[in-house]
Enzyme design. Structure first.
Site, PDB file in Angstrom:
ATOM      1  N   ASN A   1      -2.476   2.862   3.503  1.00 22.14           N
ATOM      2  CA  ASN A   1      -1.931   4.175   3.892  1.00 22.14           C
ATOM      3  C   ASN A   1      -2.749   5.308   3.291  1.00 22.14           C
ATOM      4  O   ASN A   1      -2.942   6.357   3.925  1.00 22.14           O
ATOM      5  CB  ASN A   1      -0.483   4.307   3.415  1.00 22.14           C
ATOM      6  CG  ASN A   1       0.490   3.541   4.287  1.00 22.14           C
ATOM      7  OD1 ASN A   1       0.344   3.516   5.513  1.00 22.14           O
ATOM      8  ND2 ASN A   1       1.463   2.895   3.667  1.00 22.14           N
TER       9      ASN A   1
ATOM     10  N   THR B   1       2.853  -5.970   2.886  1.00 20.79           N
ATOM     11  CA  THR B   1       3.361  -4.828   3.650  1.00 20.79           C
ATOM     12  C   THR B   1       2.278  -3.773   3.891  1.00 20.79           C
ATOM     13  O   THR B   1       2.578  -2.591   4.052  1.00 20.79           O
ATOM     14  CB  THR B   1       4.578  -4.188   2.943  1.00 20.79           C
ATOM     15  OG1 THR B   1       4.150  -3.703   1.647  1.00 20.79           O
ATOM     16  CG2 THR B   1       5.709  -5.169   2.769  1.00 20.79           C
TER      17      THR B   1
ATOM     18  N   PHE C   1      -0.653  -0.182  12.725  1.00 16.69           N
ATOM     19  CA  PHE C   1      -1.558   0.309  11.676  1.00 16.69           C
ATOM     20  C   PHE C   1      -2.104  -0.793  10.758  1.00 16.69           C
ATOM     21  O   PHE C   1      -3.323  -0.898  10.562  1.00 16.69           O
ATOM     22  CB  PHE C   1      -0.843   1.388  10.841  1.00 16.69           C
ATOM     23  CG  PHE C   1      -1.673   1.886   9.688  1.00 16.69           C
ATOM     24  CD1 PHE C   1      -2.705   2.782   9.886  1.00 16.69           C
ATOM     25  CD2 PHE C   1      -1.433   1.432   8.395  1.00 16.69           C
ATOM     26  CE1 PHE C   1      -3.493   3.218   8.827  1.00 16.69           C
ATOM     27  CE2 PHE C   1      -2.218   1.861   7.332  1.00 16.69           C
ATOM     28  CZ  PHE C   1      -3.248   2.758   7.553  1.00 16.69           C
ATOM     29  N   ASN C   2      -1.241  -1.615  10.166  1.00 21.40           N
ATOM     30  CA  ASN C   2      -1.721  -2.628   9.205  1.00 21.40           C
ATOM     31  C   ASN C   2      -2.679  -3.620   9.871  1.00 21.40           C
ATOM     32  O   ASN C   2      -3.626  -4.096   9.242  1.00 21.40           O
ATOM     33  CB  ASN C   2      -0.552  -3.401   8.581  1.00 21.40           C
ATOM     34  CG  ASN C   2       0.293  -2.539   7.662  1.00 21.40           C
ATOM     35  OD1 ASN C   2      -0.184  -1.545   7.130  1.00 21.40           O
ATOM     36  ND2 ASN C   2       1.552  -2.915   7.488  1.00 21.40           N
TER      37      ASN C   2
ATOM     38  N   HIS D   1       9.775   0.364   8.104  1.00 19.66           N
ATOM     39  CA  HIS D   1       9.147  -0.910   8.470  1.00 19.66           C
ATOM     40  C   HIS D   1       9.174  -1.983   7.367  1.00 19.66           C
ATOM     41  O   HIS D   1       9.614  -3.109   7.576  1.00 19.66           O
ATOM     42  CB  HIS D   1       7.671  -0.677   8.822  1.00 19.66           C
ATOM     43  CG  HIS D   1       7.417   0.400   9.810  1.00 19.66           C
ATOM     44  ND1 HIS D   1       7.568   0.220  11.156  1.00 19.66           N
ATOM     45  CD2 HIS D   1       7.011   1.686   9.646  1.00 19.66           C
ATOM     46  CE1 HIS D   1       7.259   1.331  11.792  1.00 19.66           C
ATOM     47  NE2 HIS D   1       6.917   2.242  10.902  1.00 19.66           N
ATOM     48  N   ASP D   2       8.591  -1.649   6.222  1.00 23.17           N
ATOM     49  CA  ASP D   2       8.205  -2.701   5.265  1.00 23.17           C
ATOM     50  C   ASP D   2       9.365  -3.514   4.677  1.00 23.17           C
ATOM     51  O   ASP D   2       9.213  -4.732   4.479  1.00 23.17           O
ATOM     52  CB  ASP D   2       7.354  -2.094   4.145  1.00 23.17           C
ATOM     53  CG  ASP D   2       5.997  -1.628   4.651  1.00 23.17           C
ATOM     54  OD1 ASP D   2       5.548  -2.125   5.697  1.00 23.17           O
ATOM     55  OD2 ASP D   2       5.391  -0.764   3.997  1.00 23.17           O
TER      56      ASP D   2
ATOM     57  N   ASP E   1       0.838  -1.206   0.000  1.00 23.75           N
ATOM     58  CA  ASP E   1       0.000   0.000   0.000  1.00 23.75           C
ATOM     59  C   ASP E   1       0.875   1.260   0.000  1.00 23.75           C
ATOM     60  O   ASP E   1       0.814   2.055   0.932  1.00 23.75           O
ATOM     61  CB  ASP E   1      -0.964  -0.002   1.207  1.00 23.75           C
ATOM     62  CG  ASP E   1      -0.242   0.073   2.548  1.00 23.75           C
ATOM     63  OD1 ASP E   1       0.952  -0.333   2.632  1.00 23.75           O
ATOM     64  OD2 ASP E   1      -0.856   0.557   3.515  1.00 23.75           O
TER      65      ASP E   1
ATOM     66  N   ASP F   1       6.878   1.175   1.836  1.00 22.95           N
ATOM     67  CA  ASP F   1       6.498   0.160   0.834  1.00 22.95           C
ATOM     68  C   ASP F   1       7.338   0.294  -0.435  1.00 22.95           C
ATOM     69  O   ASP F   1       7.649  -0.712  -1.091  1.00 22.95           O
ATOM     70  CB  ASP F   1       5.027   0.302   0.432  1.00 22.95           C
ATOM     71  CG  ASP F   1       4.076   0.131   1.599  1.00 22.95           C
ATOM     72  OD1 ASP F   1       3.884   1.105   2.343  1.00 22.95           O
ATOM     73  OD2 ASP F   1       3.531  -0.984   1.753  1.00 22.95           O
TER      74      ASP F   1
HETATM   75  C1  BDR Z   1       3.022   0.141   8.592  1.00 22.36           C
HETATM   76  O1  BDR Z   1       1.990   1.098   8.386  1.00 22.36           O
HETATM   77  C2  BDR Z   1       2.231   1.847   7.220  1.00 22.36           C
HETATM   78  O2  BDR Z   1       2.055   3.200   7.463  1.00 22.36           O
HETATM   79  C3  BDR Z   1       3.623   1.507   6.767  1.00 22.36           C
HETATM   80  O3  BDR Z   1       3.680   1.517   5.347  1.00 22.36           O
HETATM   81  C4  BDR Z   1       3.870   0.147   7.334  1.00 22.36           C
HETATM   82  O4  BDR Z   1       3.412  -0.867   6.455  1.00 22.36           O
HETATM   83  C5  BDR Z   1       3.759   0.479   9.855  1.00 22.36           C
HETATM   84  O5  BDR Z   1       2.885   0.471  10.942  1.00 22.36           O
HETATM   85 CA    CA Z   2       2.899  -0.412   4.134  1.00 25.41          CA
END
Ligand code: BDR
Ligand code: CA
Length: 310
Positions: free
Chosen positions: A39, A124, A165-166, A239-240, A10, A15
Site C-alpha cells: 500500500n 494481506t 491491487f495485491n 478486505h483484509d 502491508d 491490514d
Molecule cells: C487490498 O489492497 C490494499 O489496498 C488493501 O489493504 C487490501 O489488502 C484490497 O485490494
Molecule cells: Ca493489505
C-alpha cells in the site's frame, strides 16, 4: 487449542484490523508479523504494523520487515486509498514494539521451526515475502499448514479493470505460491466487497470504549472517505480481516475448490486471477476460492477479537 499464525501484511487501514483480529481472537495464536512494501513503501508498512500492535497493547509479537518491492516488477502503491503514510487519519503514537533484527523470511523460518505443529500464514498484501520463503526454504514447506491470502477476484479488479491491487503488485510471487503445492485459499474482492463498514459497524467499534476502538474509528473515517472518493463506496470494504476470518471462524466463509491461474503476460490484464469454476480448462484443482461471507458472523468474530485488546 489455538491455531499458530504468521500474519504477513502491508498496513494499510484494513491490514490493521487484520492484525487486531489475529492478535485478539481466542482461536488464533499470533506468533509473528512480517511486513512488505505494498500500500505504501516498506519503511511505512513495518512502522505501521508496530503502531497497530502498540495501540492494541500487543507488545510481545515480533515484527520484521521483508521485501521492499515485488520479485520482478516495480512497486505500485495505493496512497490514494491509505494516505501518504499508509494510515491516514489518526495521529500515530510512537511504536513500543521494536523492529525485529531478522528479515521477514528469517522470522517466518524461525517461527515455523519453533512450532510443534504446522503454522498457518495469512497474507494481506502483495505475497512477495511468502514467495521468497517458499523459494529459499523449500525444506520448510511441510511446516506450513496453509496460506490464506486476501487478494484477487473472481470478477473484476480494483486496481485495473481485471486485477485486484495485491495481485497486480506482484503476480509472479502469487504464481509461485499457488504453484508451490502449499494449501492455498484466495479471499478476493467478490467476497470482501460484502464486508462493508456501515454506520452500525462503526457504532459497535466505538462502543467498545477502548483505545483500539477509538483509533479504529479514526481509521474508518479516513478509509470510508477515500473509498467513497475513489470507488463511490461510502461504506468502505474492509478486505483484509476476511482472510483472518477463514482461520478464526471457518464457518464465516464459504469456499469452492477449483483451479486458479494467474495472468502474468497480459498487456491489459496482468495480475488477473483466472478462476475456472466450470472446469473449462480441465486442469487439476489447486486452490480454495472464497465465494460467500456470513457478514453478521464475520463482524461478531472481529468484535470478539477487539474486545480482548487494549
Ligand atoms: C487490498 O489492497 C490494499 O489496498 C488493501 O489493504 C487490501 O489488502 C484490497 O485490494
Ligand atoms: Ca493489505
Amino acid at each position: 487449542m489455538s491455531l499458530p499464525v504468521i500474519l504477513d501484511c502491508d498496513p494499510g487501514h484494513d491490514d490493521v484490523f487484520a492484525l487486531w483480529f489475529g492478535a485478539g481472537h481466542p482461536a488464533l495464536d499470533l506468533r509473528a508479523v512480517t511486513t512488505v512494501g505494498g500500500n505504501v513503501p516498506l519503511e511505512f508498512t513495518q512502522y505501521n504494523a508496530r503502531v497497530a500492535l502498540t495501540v492494541a497493547g500487543v507488545l510481545d509479537v515480533p515484527v520484521a520487515a521483508g521485501a521492499s518491492g515485488p520479485l520482478e516488477r516495480v512497486l505500485q502503491t495505493a496512497e490514494w486509498i491509505h494516505g501518504a503514510n499508509g494510515l491516514g487519519g489518526p495521529e500515530l503514537p510512537e511504536p513500543e514494539v521494536p523492529l525485529d533484527a531478522r528479515s521477514a523470511t528469517e522470522l517466518m523460518a524461525d517461527t515455523l521451526l519453533e512450532a510443534s505443529e504446522p503454522v498457518a500464514i495469512v497474507a494481506t498484501g502483495p505475497i512477495t515475502n511468502v514467495a521468497v520463503l517458499l523459494r529459499d526454504r523449500p525444506d520448510l514447506v511441510g511446516r506450513i499448514r496453509e496460506v490464506v491470502w486476501m487478494g484477487g477476484s473472481t470478477e473484476r479488479g480494483n486496481a485495473t479493470p481485471y486485477a485486484e491491487f495485491n495481485a497486480l503488485v506482484d503476480p509472479e510471487a502469487l504464481d509461485l505460491v499457488v504453484r508451490s503445492g502449499v494449501p492455498f485459499t484466495m479471499v478476493g474482492l467478490n467476497v470482501t466487497h460484502t464486508a462493508l463498514v456501515t454506520t452500525e459497524v462503526r457504532e459497535r467499534v466505538v462502543a467498545l470504549g477502548s483505545r483500539t476502538g477509538a483509533f479504529g474509528d479514526e481509521l474508518f473515517e479516513f478509509f470510508c472517505r477515500t473509498n467513497h472518493e475513489v470507488f463511490g463506496m461510502p461504506e468502505g470494504p474492509l478486505h483484509d480481516p476476511v482472510a483472518v476470518a477463514v482461520l478464526a471462524d471457518p464457518g464465516c466463509v464459504r469456499t469452492v475448490r477449483t483451479r486458479l491461474d494467474i495472468e502474468l503476460a497480459g498487456t491489459e490484464t496482468a495480475g488477473a486471477t483466472s478462476v475456472d469454476f466450470d472446469g473449462m480448462l480441465d486442469r487439476e484443482a489447486n486452490a480454495d476460492i472464497a465465494v460467500g461471507l456470513d457478514v453478521p458472523r464475520f463482524w461478531d468474530a472481529l468484535e470478539l477479537a477487539l474486545t480482548r485488546l487494549a
